[in-house]
Design a protein around this motif. Structure first.
Motif, PDB file in Angstrom:
ATOM      1  N   LYS A   1       0.841  -1.181   0.000  1.00 50.70           N
ATOM      2  CA  LYS A   1       0.000   0.000   0.000  1.00 50.70           C
ATOM      3  C   LYS A   1       0.885   1.244   0.000  1.00 50.70           C
TER       4      LYS A   1
ATOM      5  N   TYR B   1       1.109   5.266   0.847  1.00 49.45           N
ATOM      6  CA  TYR B   1       0.448   6.298   1.635  1.00 49.45           C
ATOM      7  C   TYR B   1       0.795   7.679   1.086  1.00 49.45           C
TER       8      TYR B   1
ATOM      9  N   ASP C   1      -7.943   8.694   4.519  1.00 49.32           N
ATOM     10  CA  ASP C   1      -8.497   7.905   3.427  1.00 49.32           C
ATOM     11  C   ASP C   1      -9.092   6.632   4.010  1.00 49.32           C
ATOM     12  N   PRO C   2     -10.392   6.467   3.943  1.00 47.10           N
ATOM     13  CA  PRO C   2     -11.022   5.293   4.551  1.00 47.10           C
ATOM     14  C   PRO C   2     -10.685   3.996   3.829  1.00 47.10           C
ATOM     15  N   ASN C   3     -10.071   4.082   2.648  1.00 50.85           N
ATOM     16  CA  ASN C   3      -9.755   2.879   1.871  1.00 50.85           C
ATOM     17  C   ASN C   3      -8.380   2.304   2.170  1.00 50.85           C
ATOM     18  N   THR C   4      -7.599   2.961   2.992  1.00 55.58           N
ATOM     19  CA  THR C   4      -6.260   2.461   3.323  1.00 55.58           C
ATOM     20  C   THR C   4      -6.104   2.435   4.833  1.00 55.58           C
ATOM     21  N   ASP C   5      -5.193   1.604   5.290  1.00 56.59           N
ATOM     22  CA  ASP C   5      -4.863   1.598   6.705  1.00 56.59           C
ATOM     23  C   ASP C   5      -4.079   2.865   7.014  1.00 56.59           C
TER      24      ASP C   5
END
Length: 100
Positions: A1, A3, A33-37
C-alpha cells in the motif's frame, strides 16, 4: 500500500494542534483515506513549546518510521540532543506544518 505523505503529516499536525489547545477545522477528518490503513506511528518525540507568556506545553509528534525511516531517525536524533532549544517558529500553516 502506498500512503500519501502530505495527508499523513496533515493528520499529525492536526493532532498536535489539539494537544496545544488549537481547534483544527472540521474538515481535518477528510484527510483520512477510509480505503487504506492509517500509517503506523513507530516513534514519538516531544518538544516543549511556549506561545507568548502562556505556560509551556508539550508538543508530542508521532513519527512514521515505516514511511520515512531515515527522516524519522534524523529528526529523533535532533530532538534527543535538544537541538531545537530556543527555536522560534516563524511559519505556521494550520493543520499542516510548523517551521522554525
Amino acid at each position: 500500500k502506498q500512503y500519501d505523505r502530505r495527508n499523513a503529516i496533515q493528520t499529525t499536525i492536526s493532532s498536535a494542534m489539539l494537544v496545544l489547545g488549537g481547534n483544527p477545522a472540521p474538515s481535518a477528518a477528510a484527510y483520512l483515506d477510509p480505503n487504506t490503513d492509517p500509517p503506523v506511528v513507530t516513534k514519538r518525540v516531544y518538544l516543549d513549546v511556549q506561545i507568548g507568556d502562556k505556560e509551556p506545553g508539550r508538543l508530542t509528534i508521532g513519527l512514521f518510521g515505516e514511511l520515512m525511516p531515515k527522516t524519522v531517525d534524523n529528526f529523533e536524533q535532533l530532538c534527543s540532543t535538544n537541538s531545537y532549544a530556543g527555536t522560534t517558529f516563524y511559519r505556521v500553516l494550520s493543520d499542516f506544518t510548523i517551521q522554525g
